[in-house]
Each structure stands twice: as structure tokens, then as C-alpha cells.
Write an enzyme that holds these catalytic residues in place. Structure first.
Site, PDB file in Angstrom:
ATOM      1  N   TYR A 133       0.850  -1.197   0.000  1.00  0.00           N
ATOM      2  CA  TYR A 133       0.000   0.000   0.000  1.00  0.00           C
ATOM      3  C   TYR A 133       0.886   1.247   0.000  1.00  0.00           C
ATOM      4  O   TYR A 133       1.965   1.233  -0.540  1.00  0.00           O
ATOM      5  CB  TYR A 133      -1.019  -0.052   1.156  1.00  0.00           C
ATOM      6  CG  TYR A 133      -2.185   0.833   0.812  1.00  0.00           C
ATOM      7  CD1 TYR A 133      -2.964   0.555  -0.318  1.00  0.00           C
ATOM      8  CD2 TYR A 133      -2.447   1.990   1.504  1.00  0.00           C
ATOM      9  CE1 TYR A 133      -3.979   1.399  -0.720  1.00  0.00           C
ATOM     10  CE2 TYR A 133      -3.469   2.844   1.112  1.00  0.00           C
ATOM     11  CZ  TYR A 133      -4.232   2.539  -0.003  1.00  0.00           C
ATOM     12  OH  TYR A 133      -5.222   3.388  -0.406  1.00  0.00           O
ATOM     13  N   ARG A 186      -8.526  10.912  -8.441  1.00  0.00           N
ATOM     14  CA  ARG A 186      -7.684  11.588  -7.446  1.00  0.00           C
ATOM     15  C   ARG A 186      -6.929  10.526  -6.648  1.00  0.00           C
ATOM     16  O   ARG A 186      -7.207  10.284  -5.490  1.00  0.00           O
ATOM     17  CB  ARG A 186      -8.567  12.444  -6.524  1.00  0.00           C
ATOM     18  CG  ARG A 186      -7.811  13.462  -5.692  1.00  0.00           C
ATOM     19  CD  ARG A 186      -8.644  13.924  -4.521  1.00  0.00           C
ATOM     20  NE  ARG A 186      -9.007  12.839  -3.623  1.00  0.00           N
ATOM     21  CZ  ARG A 186      -8.239  12.398  -2.625  1.00  0.00           C
ATOM     22  NH1 ARG A 186      -7.069  12.923  -2.389  1.00  0.00           N
ATOM     23  NH2 ARG A 186      -8.653  11.398  -1.850  1.00  0.00           N
ATOM     24  N   LYS A 204      -6.266  -2.027  -1.201  1.00  0.00           N
ATOM     25  CA  LYS A 204      -7.159  -1.896  -0.039  1.00  0.00           C
ATOM     26  C   LYS A 204      -7.776  -3.231   0.335  1.00  0.00           C
ATOM     27  O   LYS A 204      -7.903  -3.566   1.515  1.00  0.00           O
ATOM     28  CB  LYS A 204      -8.281  -0.890  -0.341  1.00  0.00           C
ATOM     29  CG  LYS A 204      -7.825   0.550  -0.355  1.00  0.00           C
ATOM     30  CD  LYS A 204      -8.016   1.224   0.990  1.00  0.00           C
ATOM     31  CE  LYS A 204      -7.129   2.431   1.113  1.00  0.00           C
ATOM     32  NZ  LYS A 204      -7.604   3.503   1.944  1.00  0.00           N
ATOM     33  N   GLU A 276     -13.355   5.073  -3.113  1.00  0.00           N
ATOM     34  CA  GLU A 276     -11.929   5.316  -2.875  1.00  0.00           C
ATOM     35  C   GLU A 276     -11.355   6.242  -3.950  1.00  0.00           C
ATOM     36  O   GLU A 276     -11.499   5.994  -5.156  1.00  0.00           O
ATOM     37  CB  GLU A 276     -11.204   3.957  -2.924  1.00  0.00           C
ATOM     38  CG  GLU A 276      -9.876   3.940  -2.260  1.00  0.00           C
ATOM     39  CD  GLU A 276      -9.940   4.111  -0.750  1.00  0.00           C
ATOM     40  OE1 GLU A 276      -9.194   4.965  -0.254  1.00  0.00           O
ATOM     41  OE2 GLU A 276     -10.701   3.404  -0.084  1.00  0.00           O
ATOM     42  N   ASP A 277     -10.740   7.330  -3.528  1.00  0.00           N
ATOM     43  CA  ASP A 277      -9.980   8.223  -4.421  1.00  0.00           C
ATOM     44  C   ASP A 277     -10.804   8.810  -5.568  1.00  0.00           C
ATOM     45  O   ASP A 277     -10.343   8.893  -6.705  1.00  0.00           O
ATOM     46  CB  ASP A 277      -8.724   7.510  -4.948  1.00  0.00           C
ATOM     47  CG  ASP A 277      -7.667   7.360  -3.844  1.00  0.00           C
ATOM     48  OD1 ASP A 277      -7.947   7.778  -2.709  1.00  0.00           O
ATOM     49  OD2 ASP A 277      -6.583   6.827  -4.114  1.00  0.00           O
ATOM     50  N   ASP A 299     -13.656   6.116   2.269  1.00  0.00           N
ATOM     51  CA  ASP A 299     -12.470   6.013   3.114  1.00  0.00           C
ATOM     52  C   ASP A 299     -11.733   7.337   3.227  1.00  0.00           C
ATOM     53  O   ASP A 299     -11.171   7.659   4.270  1.00  0.00           O
ATOM     54  CB  ASP A 299     -11.545   4.931   2.553  1.00  0.00           C
ATOM     55  CG  ASP A 299     -10.466   4.536   3.545  1.00  0.00           C
ATOM     56  OD1 ASP A 299     -10.776   4.464   4.749  1.00  0.00           O
ATOM     57  OD2 ASP A 299      -9.322   4.313   3.129  1.00  0.00           O
ATOM     58  N   ASP A 300     -11.742   8.144   2.153  1.00  0.00           N
ATOM     59  CA  ASP A 300     -11.019   9.417   2.178  1.00  0.00           C
ATOM     60  C   ASP A 300     -11.697  10.426   3.095  1.00  0.00           C
ATOM     61  O   ASP A 300     -11.033  11.231   3.742  1.00  0.00           O
ATOM     62  CB  ASP A 300     -10.920   9.992   0.755  1.00  0.00           C
ATOM     63  CG  ASP A 300     -10.289   9.001  -0.203  1.00  0.00           C
ATOM     64  OD1 ASP A 300      -9.130   8.624   0.032  1.00  0.00           O
ATOM     65  OD2 ASP A 300     -10.958   8.572  -1.156  1.00  0.00           O
ATOM     66  N   ASN A 441      -0.419  11.992   1.458  1.00  0.00           N
ATOM     67  CA  ASN A 441       0.311  10.862   0.859  1.00  0.00           C
ATOM     68  C   ASN A 441       0.571  11.151  -0.612  1.00  0.00           C
ATOM     69  O   ASN A 441      -0.148  11.920  -1.222  1.00  0.00           O
ATOM     70  CB  ASN A 441      -0.538   9.584   0.954  1.00  0.00           C
ATOM     71  CG  ASN A 441      -0.589   9.036   2.363  1.00  0.00           C
ATOM     72  OD1 ASN A 441       0.413   9.017   3.054  1.00  0.00           O
ATOM     73  ND2 ASN A 441      -1.758   8.586   2.788  1.00  0.00           N
ATOM     74  N   ASN A 485      -2.609   6.031   9.559  1.00  0.00           N
ATOM     75  CA  ASN A 485      -2.900   5.262   8.348  1.00  0.00           C
ATOM     76  C   ASN A 485      -4.335   4.740   8.408  1.00  0.00           C
ATOM     77  O   ASN A 485      -4.742   4.142   9.408  1.00  0.00           O
ATOM     78  CB  ASN A 485      -1.914   4.084   8.265  1.00  0.00           C
ATOM     79  CG  ASN A 485      -1.942   3.392   6.933  1.00  0.00           C
ATOM     80  OD1 ASN A 485      -2.993   3.208   6.327  1.00  0.00           O
ATOM     81  ND2 ASN A 485      -0.776   2.990   6.460  1.00  0.00           N
TER      82      ASN A 485
END
Length: 585
Positions: A133, A186, A204, A276-277, A299-300, A441, A485
Site C-alpha cells: 500500500y 484523485r 485496499k 476510494e480516491d 475512506d477518504d 500521501n 494510516n
């Protein structure tokens, strides 16, 4: 037989021709609904068995298994048990000096021998987490087209519009419990990587299994490909996605809606969809739209918020006071920043019984145009408006720090080197122990390094980051930086939802997850300046988080798995997938 109290079952020899093996209960009964009649899964023998990653054991097949399953002569004569295989692989991995080579070696292992991959990851989690990851997965996504070997997950592009349900049915596993989905717009702090963002859902979900104990077969990585605005990728002959600019508006919304409806139709009410993203505008919209009708989690926005809140709750033992007595300043007002801010405000509101509008006033955000203040209200995006407080306009972060005098400085900007020496020194000038969280990150985008935070604060800062940093020695003292994290939270959070049969995510579940994580920090951790527990205990931590989340689901009436287990932590541990080899006799 699976060890560690896992409710897995041995393979039994198939009756009748072919000499294959049959798993009477499917791959594992961990986290499975015990009321469902299990499916029977036949596993091939011989050469085909060696090429089936779910059942291949390589040189660990015993002499009797080799005879029973037509493997004699297809393997060298040596028999190596799983521990010896693990030792050999770790030795080989450590020879690679380039992180991406380690990543590719791990992905090759996952495609060759699934159980050995997960055993390696579970037993060496602190060493291998940065490989599978962040930060290495970022580079892997950037180069995904070049290193692409074999598809891992489902690619749903605009070409599949109108037939997404059929595409889902092409996936070989039927009993899916969690889907991680991205549209690649993103990726970490790296921007639009289009179809190559698949590395994120794959990474993930490997953590869902290794850290949270979900069965690999219950996990489905998905990339929604609506094109990319990345000119470099559009010109790249090796790019694996649609070579067109991103679809937006109605075309985008219709594809996502078809996907969400198809997921529910194919896998039922209790499948968890983790976004995610996604870019800010889509992330907030999708979460708001589907949180009322589906079991969804971003999650973000929510995972990051939960893990940061846990660190803040734990840090109170070091800095003193209650959350309500602290003042928070954020650099970055996107998904992560506003998500964290809202969860902090919720927790303070819960503790003090003060209304949310009041508790938000302790929290200030700085975006690319400066401090978010009331005079900017008209031009602000909707998710920033709750944070527009009465204050004079301030453009620079340093000036905001000097004016607001925060006790906690949080970076979620995606822009590296923004916590300068002057900013850290200003924080230290009015705080005995300034709390500095550089969360962006990968490592190159971190607002400052651990060494900078400790050196510029003369060893007084309490520091945590999004990407891992090595321990730092300053004035003869060793400081161990914490890592905020998301992997601390989402695997246990997901397990809690699944084992309780939750049908919706409630914000109180996020608070429950944060409190459970903060409770796992020991005095020994605090003595090193840590505000997070070490990752080596992550499965135990995940079990506690899952238990807290499940308890909240039952309390809120959102759980559908009844009756409620008596000992939720023990139940969570018993549900976890074990990577230990099965006997095939």
C-alpha cells in the site's frame, strides 16, 4: 483444519473420478451467513491445481497429497512447510532495493499462492504494508500500464453502460461482502490516473483480508473508467484505459447509478461499497446520495476522519485537556480535511452536549485561497460553508497560525513542504507540546517530515503522518513517529459492519471505531511519543474496532444478523480468515 479458532473447514477428497478436492463449505465460512446453504466448490487436480492461486501450496504439498492429486513429478522432490516458504520469500524480497520490484514480487505471489501471500503480509505487516500500500502503491498506479500482467478485479467503462449487471455476473465469486471502487480521478496525492487507479482497490482489499480477516473471495476490486484528463496517459501507447477525456454530468451520474443499482441487485442489501480516491465534487455527492439507500463508506472522508480522531483522543494523554479545550487548524479543505473536521466536531458535541454549530467554531480551515472566513461564503463550495467563521481574511498559513494560535495543526492539502520551519516554530512558541499531523500521501507530498517536525520544535512536537517515516534521534532521545494510516480503521470497520449484518453506516459507528482504536494505545507507546499502537497487533486492534462498530449497529437497530453474539471481540476473532494451509486429504 484452519487454526486460530477460525471456522474454516478441511478440504475433502472428491468421490468419483478425477481425484480432485472439494471444499464442502466454499472457501471459508468466516463472516459467512450460517443460515445460507453452502455451495460446493470443486478444485482441479494435477497441473491445473498448481496454477490455481486459491488452492496451490507449491512445495508444501505433502507426499500423500502429491499422490492423491496427481502432482507426482510436477514438483521438485523437496517438501517445504509454509513457514519455510515464508522465510525463503522474505529473504528474496529483502534482496530487492527498489520498492516497486517488491510490490511486483508480492503481486506475483498473490496470483500464484493466495494463502502464502496473506501469511507473509500478516506475519510481516510493518515491513510489507508500505510495499503493498502507500507509498509504493502510488508509484505502481503511475506505472500500472507498463507493469500490467493479469487483471485483478472488474473494469467497468462507459462501453459497459446498460449491461453492468451482466458484467458483475462475469465475476466468478457470488458471495461478495465488500467492494472497493474508484474512478481513478484523485489517486492519493498524484491526481488523475484514470484506469490505472485499479492498484488502489486491489491494495485496499488485500488489507481487508490481512488486517480485518475478510475472506479474499468475498472481496471485489472495481475500477469505473469514464476516461482521463491526464494528457500524459492519453498519449501513452501502453495506457490500459479509455483514451478519451473524462465524462461528467449526467453521463457520469447515470453510469454510477447503474453500477450502484446492479451491485445491490446482484449482491444484496448488505454488501459494503467503499468509495476510494474520487475527486472532491463526486466524493461528497456520491456519499450523500447513496448513504440513504446503500451500505456505503468513503475512506477518504470517513476513514481518514476516524483514524485522525483516534489519534487526537489518544494524544490527550500527552498534551492534556479535553478535545473541547483544543483549537484545530487545517491546511486543506477537501474530502479529508472537512471529513476530519466534522468528526471532531461531532465527538466534541457528543462529549459536551453542545450543538454542532457551536463545536465547529473551534475548528479552522485554510484552503488554496487562505483562511475560510464568513466574508468568502458566496464563493465557497457547499462542503466548506460550515467552516466559514467570523474573522478577518488571512492568505498565508503562517499568518493563520499566528492569529488563530491552534494547539493542533493538521495537514491534508496534498501539497508537500507546506509546514515550514517558521510554521512549526510558531506552533512551538505558544504550545508546550504542539500536535502536528502531516497527513498527505505519498511521502513526497507530506507537509513536513518527522525529522523536520522534531528538529524545528526542539523535540517538543507530537507528530504523526500519513506515510511512514523512520524513527528520529534528537538530542540523544529517540522519537518514533506515528502513522495516521487508514489501514488502522477500515478493515476492522468493514468487519464490524459485515459480522453484524449492518444495512447502513451511521456517524456514531465512526466515533465508535475511533474510540476503540484510541483505547489500544498503551503506556509503552505513549513513552515513545506514539499516539497510535504498533501495526504488529493490527488483527487484535481490528477485532476491537469491529466489536465496537457491531455493538453500535445493534444499538442503533441497523444490524440484521440476529441474535447479537454475546462476546463481540471473540466473535470478531473467530470470523477472521486464516491463511494457514488446509490439508487436502
Amino acid at each position: 483444519m484452519a487454526s486460530n479458532g477460525v471456522s474454516g473447514l478441511d478440504m475433502e477428497k472428491k468421490s468419483g473420478g478425477g481425484g480432485g478436492v472439494e471444499d464442502i463449505y466454499g472457501e471459508d465460512s468466516a463472516t459467512e451467513d450460517q443460515l445460507v446453504t453452502p455451495r460446493t466448490v470443486s478444485v482441479a487436480s494435477g497441473y491445473t491445481l498448481l496454477r490455481d492461486p486459491h488452492h496451490n501450496k507449491g512445495l508444501a504439498f505433502t507426499e500423500k497429497e502429491r499422490d492423491a492429486h496427481y502432482l507426482r513429478g510436477l514438483l521438485p522432490p523437496a517438501v517445504l512447510n509454509q513457514d519455510l516458504q515464508e522465510k525463503r520469500l522474505m529473504h528474496n524480497l529483502r534482496q530487492y532495493k527498489v520498492p516497486l520490484q517488491r510490490y511486483m514480487a508480492m503481486m506475483d505471489l498473490q496470483e500464484r499462492n493466495e494463502r502464502l501471500f496473506y501469511k507473509l503480509l500478516i506475519d510481516n505487516v510493518e515491513e510489507l504494508l508500505p510495499v503493498v500500500y502507500t507509498p509504493t502503491v502510488g508509484e505502481a498506479c503511475q506505472k500500472y500500464g507498463s507493469i500490467f500482467r493479469r487483471p485483478q478485479g472488474l473494469y467497468i467503462s462507459l462501453k459497459e453502460k446498460g449491461k453492468i449487471l451482466e458484467v458483475l455476473k462475469n465475476w466468478p465469486e457470488r458471495s461478495i461482502q465488500v467492494i472497493v471502487v474508484t474512478d481513478g480521478e484523485r489517486i492519493l496525492g498524484l491526481g488523475d490516473l484514470g484506469c490505472q487507479g485499479m492498484g488502489i482497490p486491489v491494495g485496499k482489499l488485500s488489507l481487508y483480508t490481512a488486517l480485518g480477516g475478510l475472506r479474499p473471495s468475498a472481496c471485489l476490486p472495481v475500477t469505473i473508467d469514464v476516461g482521463t484528463n491526464n494528457e500524459q496517459l492519453l498519449k501513452d501507447e501502453f495506457y490500459i484505459g479509455l483514451k478519451q477525456r473524462r465524462a461528467t454530468g449526467q453521463e457520469y451520474a447515470e453510469l454510477l447509478h447503474e453500477f450502484m443499482c446492479a451491485v445491490k441487485q446482484n449482491y444484496g442489501e448488505r454488501v459494503l461499497v467503499q468509495f476510494e480516491d474520487f475527486a472532491n465534487h463526486n466524493a461528497f455527492e456520491l456519499l450523500a446520495k447513496y448513504s440513504k439507500t446503500h451500505l456505503v463508506f468513503n475512506d477518504d472522508i470517513q476513514g481518514t476522519a476516524s483514524v485522525v480522531l483516534a489519534g487526537l483522543i489518544a494524544s490527550l494523554k500527552l498534551v492534556g485537556g479535553s478535545l473541547a479545550e483544543h483549537t484545530f487548524l487545517f491546511l486543506g479543505a477537501g474530502e479529508a480535511g472537512t471529513g476530519i473536521a466534522e468528526l471532531i466536531a461531532l465527538e466534541i458535541s457528543k462529549q459536551t452536549k453542545a450543538p454542532l454549530e457551536e463545536t465547529r467554531k473551534k475548528i479552522w480551515l485554510v484552503d488554496s485561497k487562505g483562511l475560510i472566513v464568513h466574508s468568502r461564503m458566496e464563493s465557497l463550495q457547499h462542503f466548506k460553508k460550515p467552516w466559514a467563521h467570523e474573522h478577518e481574511s488571512i492568505r498565508a498559513l503562517l499568518d493563520a497560525v499566528k492569529s488563530i494560535k491552534p494547539t493542533v495543526l493538521i495537514g491534508s492539502s496534498g501539497v508537500g513542504k507546506t509546514f515550514t520551519k517558521e510554521v512549526v516554530e510558531a506552533m512551538t512558541s505558544f504550545n508546550e507540546k504542539p500536535l502536528i499531523l502531516a497527513l498527505s500521501n505519498p511521502t513526497s507530498q507530506s507537509e513536513c517530515t518527522a525529522e523536520e517536525a522534531y528538529t524545528w520544535s526542539k523535540g517538543r512536537a507530537i507528530f504523526a503522518s500519513g506515510s511512514p517515516f523512520d524513527p528520529v534521534e534528537y538530542n540523544g532521545k529517540l522519537f518514533v513517529p506515528g502513522q495516521a494510516n487508514n489501514a488502522y480503521i477500515f478493515p476492522g470497520f468493514g468487519l464490524g459492519l459485515i459480522m453484524s449484518g449492518a444495512i447502513r453506516v451511521h456517524e456514531d459507528m465512526l466515533l465508535a471505531a475511533s474510540e476503540a482504536l484510541a483505547a489500544q494505545v498503551t503506556q509503552e507507546n505513549y513513552d515513545k511519543g506514539l499516539i497510535y499502537p504498533p501495526f504488529c497487533n493490527i488483527r487484535k486492534i481490528s477485532a476491537h474496532i469491529a466489536a465496537n462498530v457491531a455493538a453500535k449497529a445493534y444499538q442503533l437497530g441497523l444490524a440484521s444478523r440476529l441474535p447479537r453474539p454475546e462476546h463481540l471481540v471473540k466473535y470478531a476473532e473467530s470470523c477472521m480468515y486464516s491463511p494457514v494451509y488446509r490439508s487436502y486429504l
